[in-house]
Design a protein around this motif. Structure first.
Motif, mmCIF file in Angstrom:
data_model
loop_
_atom_site.group_PDB
_atom_site.id
_atom_site.type_symbol
_atom_site.label_atom_id
_atom_site.label_comp_id
_atom_site.label_asym_id
_atom_site.label_seq_id
_atom_site.Cartn_x
_atom_site.Cartn_y
_atom_site.Cartn_z
ATOM 1 N N GLY A 9 40.025 50.363 -2.739
ATOM 2 C CA GLY A 9 40.527 49.004 -2.538
ATOM 3 C C GLY A 9 39.522 48.178 -1.758
ATOM 4 N N ASN A 10 39.518 46.883 -2.026
ATOM 5 C CA ASN A 10 38.648 45.945 -1.308
ATOM 6 C C ASN A 10 39.530 44.794 -0.832
ATOM 7 N N TRP A 11 39.826 44.806 0.459
ATOM 8 C CA TRP A 11 40.729 43.765 0.991
ATOM 9 C C TRP A 11 40.023 42.423 1.171
ATOM 10 N N LYS A 12 38.708 42.391 1.024
ATOM 11 C CA LYS A 12 37.941 41.151 1.232
ATOM 12 C C LYS A 12 38.318 40.533 2.585
ATOM 13 N N MET A 13 38.407 39.205 2.679
ATOM 14 C CA MET A 13 38.717 38.575 3.971
ATOM 15 C C MET A 13 40.220 38.327 4.066
ATOM 16 N N SER A 94 29.622 40.987 -5.899
ATOM 17 C CA SER A 94 29.130 39.724 -6.495
ATOM 18 C C SER A 94 29.397 38.532 -5.589
ATOM 19 N N GLU A 95 30.473 38.606 -4.775
ATOM 20 C CA GLU A 95 30.737 37.475 -3.872
ATOM 21 C C GLU A 95 29.633 37.371 -2.813
ATOM 22 N N ARG A 96 29.120 38.491 -2.366
ATOM 23 C CA ARG A 96 28.006 38.464 -1.397
ATOM 24 C C ARG A 96 26.689 38.120 -2.112
ATOM 25 N N TYR A 162 31.108 48.707 -11.773
ATOM 26 C CA TYR A 162 30.826 47.631 -12.731
ATOM 27 C C TYR A 162 31.942 46.599 -12.619
ATOM 28 N N GLU A 163 31.572 45.396 -12.171
ATOM 29 C CA GLU A 163 32.569 44.350 -11.975
ATOM 30 C C GLU A 163 32.099 43.060 -12.658
ATOM 31 N N PRO A 164 32.554 42.827 -13.895
ATOM 32 C CA PRO A 164 32.203 41.553 -14.524
ATOM 33 C C PRO A 164 32.716 40.412 -13.648
ATOM 34 N N TRP A 166 33.399 37.374 -14.071
ATOM 35 C CA TRP A 166 34.434 36.518 -14.645
ATOM 36 C C TRP A 166 35.808 37.213 -14.668
ATOM 37 N N ALA A 167 35.833 38.503 -14.374
ATOM 38 C CA ALA A 167 37.115 39.233 -14.358
ATOM 39 C C ALA A 167 37.670 39.362 -12.943
ATOM 40 N N ILE A 168 36.860 39.031 -11.937
ATOM 41 C CA ILE A 168 37.289 39.247 -10.547
ATOM 42 C C ILE A 168 38.270 38.158 -10.126
ATOM 43 N N GLY A 169 39.476 38.595 -9.802
ATOM 44 C CA GLY A 169 40.486 37.677 -9.276
ATOM 45 C C GLY A 169 41.004 36.668 -10.286
ATOM 46 N N THR A 170 40.715 36.875 -11.576
ATOM 47 C CA THR A 170 41.092 35.875 -12.581
ATOM 48 C C THR A 170 42.263 36.322 -13.449
ATOM 49 N N TYR A 205 35.312 50.876 -12.616
ATOM 50 C CA TYR A 205 35.492 49.536 -13.178
ATOM 51 C C TYR A 205 36.211 48.681 -12.138
ATOM 52 N N GLY A 206 35.793 47.430 -11.982
ATOM 53 C CA GLY A 206 36.488 46.495 -11.094
ATOM 54 C C GLY A 206 36.620 45.126 -11.734
ATOM 55 N N GLY A 207 37.738 44.462 -11.466
ATOM 56 C CA GLY A 207 37.985 43.124 -12.006
ATOM 57 C C GLY A 207 39.390 43.045 -12.550
ATOM 58 N N SER A 208 40.312 42.484 -11.720
ATOM 59 C CA SER A 208 41.707 42.277 -12.134
ATOM 60 C C SER A 208 42.411 43.566 -12.569
ATOM 61 N N VAL A 209 42.067 44.682 -11.920
ATOM 62 C CA VAL A 209 42.824 45.918 -12.181
ATOM 63 C C VAL A 209 44.211 45.741 -11.554
ATOM 64 N N SER A 210 45.232 46.112 -12.315
ATOM 65 C CA SER A 210 46.618 45.937 -11.867
ATOM 66 C C SER A 210 47.428 47.166 -12.263
ATOM 67 N N ALA A 226 38.295 53.054 -10.104
ATOM 68 C CA ALA A 226 38.451 51.595 -10.076
ATOM 69 C C ALA A 226 38.141 51.054 -8.698
ATOM 70 N N LEU A 227 37.574 49.846 -8.679
ATOM 71 C CA LEU A 227 37.447 49.078 -7.446
ATOM 72 C C LEU A 227 38.443 47.928 -7.591
ATOM 73 N N VAL A 228 39.360 47.847 -6.641
ATOM 74 C CA VAL A 228 40.541 46.989 -6.804
ATOM 75 C C VAL A 228 40.596 45.986 -5.663
ATOM 76 N N GLY A 229 40.633 44.705 -5.994
ATOM 77 C CA GLY A 229 40.730 43.675 -4.965
ATOM 78 C C GLY A 229 42.171 43.338 -4.653
ATOM 79 N N GLY A 230 42.677 42.275 -5.268
ATOM 80 C CA GLY A 230 44.010 41.754 -4.948
ATOM 81 C C GLY A 230 45.110 42.802 -4.953
ATOM 82 N N ALA A 231 45.091 43.686 -5.939
ATOM 83 C CA ALA A 231 46.174 44.664 -6.059
ATOM 84 C C ALA A 231 46.068 45.799 -5.036
HETATM 85 C C1 PEP Z 1 36.769 42.819 -6.399
HETATM 86 O O1 PEP Z 1 36.482 41.733 -5.948
HETATM 87 O O2 PEP Z 1 36.112 43.827 -6.081
HETATM 88 C C2 PEP Z 1 37.873 42.886 -7.335
HETATM 89 C C3 PEP Z 1 37.847 43.802 -8.229
HETATM 90 O O3 PEP Z 1 38.864 41.923 -7.207
HETATM 91 P P1 PEP Z 1 40.185 41.800 -8.097
HETATM 92 O O4 PEP Z 1 40.743 43.188 -8.332
HETATM 93 O O5 PEP Z 1 41.118 40.962 -7.284
HETATM 94 O O6 PEP Z 1 39.787 41.163 -9.378
#
Ligand code: PEP
Length: 247
Positions: A9-13, A94-96, A162-164, A166-170, A205-210, A226-231
């Motif tokens: 998981g990646n809680w970001k800020m 990618s945000e950094r 691998y985090e496209p 355009w898939a992050i948080g979208t 894989y990372g990007g909008s995994v739910s 998976a690398l998971v942000g929001g979820a």
């Molecule tokens: C991320 O930023 O690493 C990420 C995968 O975010 P999200 O799951 O919210 O798309």
């Protein structure tokens, strides 16, 4: 080659001390699904509290400075992260790369610093939508892989996410076939660079995994986690993703 799945998981800020309560349910799920490695990268201010609260769970950071100490105002070194209780860090998100203009060379130096200190690294790569639409995605991502890994990199301490972008948080994700194709391309690049040692690397894989799409993504060929942000911010959403990674 059989590789243990890693769900990070990646809680970001996001998150405060009260949010650490979410880690209780996540740690409980990790204790049940012992065939999956579970990790959470919290904001740096929460690393010590998180590591004390759930000592069995791998708590990590979202960045690190390449040097071990020195005149780098506002930065944190790998030895500092270890002292706080971190076991790993994400580098090259990618945000950094976008917000702090981080280059592949800097990302590689950060990964090297983690290894020097005995921490695990998750190195992120991924293309923009414009690059994908232009048919450049595999070239861009494999070049990032080559540039962002230190020379002595090894699967013992490094995973690649691998985090496209355009898939992050979208809420958008690539097709399963596109994910599998990119992971195959990354594996092929690793084989070029490292020979047989490539086979041990976990490719996340990372990007909008739910909870809804995790099983399909995690079942795709060459997807080792998976690398998971929001979820990952709540146990209610992250635990089903951990369960989906478990066989
Ligand atoms: C991320 O930023 O690493 C990420 C995968 O975010 P999200 O799951 O919210 O798309």
């Amino acid at each position: 080659m059989a590789r243990r799945k890693l769900v990070a998981g990646n809680w970001k800020m996001n998150g405060d001390r009260a949010a650490l309560a979410e880690l209780d349910g996540i740690a409980a799920a990790a204790a049940v699904h012992t065939d999956v490695d579970v990790a959470v990268a919290v904001p740096a201010t929460l690393i010590a509290g998180a590591a004390e609260r759930v000592p069995a769970l791998a708590i990590g950071a979202q960045d690190v400075h390449p040097a071990d100490r020195g005149a780098y105002t506002g930065c944190l070194s790998a030895p500092m992260l270890i002292e706080a209780g971190a076991r790993f860090a994400i580098v090259g998100h990618s945000e950094r790369r976008a917000d702090q203009c981080e280059s592949d060379i800097l990302v590689a130096a950060k990964a090297e610093a983690l290894h020097r200190a005995g921490l695990q690294a998750i190195v992120c790569v991924g293309e923009t939508l414009e690059q994908r639409d232009a048919g450049e995605a595999e070239r861009v991502v494999t070049a990032q892989v080559e540039g962002s890994l230190p020379e002595d990199v090894s699967a013992d301490w490094c995973a690649i996410a691998y985090e496209p972008i355009w898939a992050i948080g979208t809420g958008r994700t690539p097709t399963i076939d596109d994910v599998a194709a990119m992971h195959r391309a990354i594996r092929a690049k690793l084989r070029d660079l490292l020979g047989e040692r490539a086979d041990g690397f976990r490719l996340l894989y990372g990007g909008s995994v739910s909870p809804d799409n995790a099983a399909a993504l995690l079942d795709a060929e060459d997807v080792d986690g998976a690398l998971v942000g929001g979820a990952s911010l709540t146990a209610a959403k992250f635990v089903p993703i951990i369960a989906a990674a478990s066989r």
